[in-house]
Design a protein around this motif. Structure first.
Motif, PDB file in Angstrom:
ATOM      1  N   THR A  24      -7.331   4.780   4.306  1.00 15.34           N
ATOM      2  CA  THR A  24      -6.883   3.403   4.145  1.00 15.34           C
ATOM      3  C   THR A  24      -7.408   2.848   2.838  1.00 15.34           C
ATOM      4  OG1 THR A  24      -6.899   3.048   6.546  1.00 15.34           O
ATOM      5  CG2 THR A  24      -6.861   1.096   5.140  1.00 15.34           C
ATOM      6  N   ARG A  27       0.843  -1.199   0.000  1.00 14.47           N
ATOM      7  CA  ARG A  27       0.000   0.000   0.000  1.00 14.47           C
ATOM      8  C   ARG A  27       0.874   1.244   0.000  1.00 14.47           C
ATOM      9  NH1 ARG A  27      -2.810  -3.813   3.027  1.00 14.47           N
ATOM     10  NH2 ARG A  27      -5.068  -3.902   2.663  1.00 14.47           N
ATOM     11  N   SER A  82      -7.952  -0.458   0.449  1.00  9.25           N
ATOM     12  CA  SER A  82      -8.076  -1.905   0.563  1.00  9.25           C
ATOM     13  C   SER A  82      -8.677  -2.455  -0.717  1.00  9.25           C
ATOM     14  CB  SER A  82      -8.940  -2.287   1.777  1.00  9.25           C
ATOM     15  OG  SER A  82     -10.251  -1.779   1.637  1.00  9.25           O
ATOM     16  N   ARG A  83      -8.664  -3.774  -0.814  1.00 10.48           N
ATOM     17  CA  ARG A  83      -9.049  -4.375  -2.081  1.00 10.48           C
ATOM     18  C   ARG A  83      -9.750  -5.695  -1.831  1.00 10.48           C
ATOM     19  NH1 ARG A  83      -4.802  -4.310  -7.045  1.00 10.48           N
ATOM     20  NH2 ARG A  83      -5.955  -5.593  -8.528  1.00 10.48           N
ATOM     21  N   ASP A  84     -10.802  -5.939  -2.581  1.00 11.29           N
ATOM     22  CA  ASP A  84     -11.504  -7.217  -2.572  1.00 11.29           C
ATOM     23  C   ASP A  84     -11.313  -7.839  -3.940  1.00 11.29           C
ATOM     24  OD1 ASP A  84     -13.310  -9.313  -2.614  1.00 11.29           O
ATOM     25  OD2 ASP A  84     -14.805  -8.253  -1.408  1.00 11.29           O
TER      26      ASP A  84
END
Length: 120
Positions: free
Chosen positions: A67, A56, A69-71
């Motif tokens: 923040t 990151r 983030s990743r799915d």
């Protein structure tokens, strides 16, 4: 080709939170893509906010507050924005590219942008 669609922008008071989402699609899209966020305030140049593939990366101005983030199964990247300030007001753009992130990262694919407004 890759298509990126952002959502989640809006109006929030100083100190509030928002979460942006960016859904990616397209025949060539994969988890190898670096995904990230840029923003552009009125009268200012577009600036990098955050990016990730496995690691990151953040702009100094948002470290500790935002923040990323990743799915991967959903091909979606998120930007959780906390402790928002009026200077965070901008159009936020999702971006993606297969090239490794660097300080000169200039992605090939962009979303249409979503407005974030932080009132004082």
């Amino acid at each position: 080709q890759v298509q990126l669609v952002e959502s989640g922008g809006g109006l929030v008071q100083t100190g509030g939170s928002l979460r942006l989402s960016c859904a990616a699609s397209g025949r060539t899209f994969s988890t190898d893509y670096v995904m990230g966020w840029f923003r552009q305030a009125p009268g200012k140049e577009r600036e990098f906010v955050a990016a990730m593939r496995w690691g990151r990366y953040y702009a100094d101005s948002v470290k500790g507050r935002f923040t990323i983030s990743r799915d991967n199964p959903k091909n979606t990247v998120y930007l959780q924005m906390n402790s928002l300030k009026p200077e965070d007001t901008a159009v936020y753009y999702c971006a993606a590219d297969t090239r490794r992130y660097s300080s000169s990262w200039n992605p090939d694919y962009w979303g249409q942008g979503t407005q974030v407004t932080v009132s004082s």
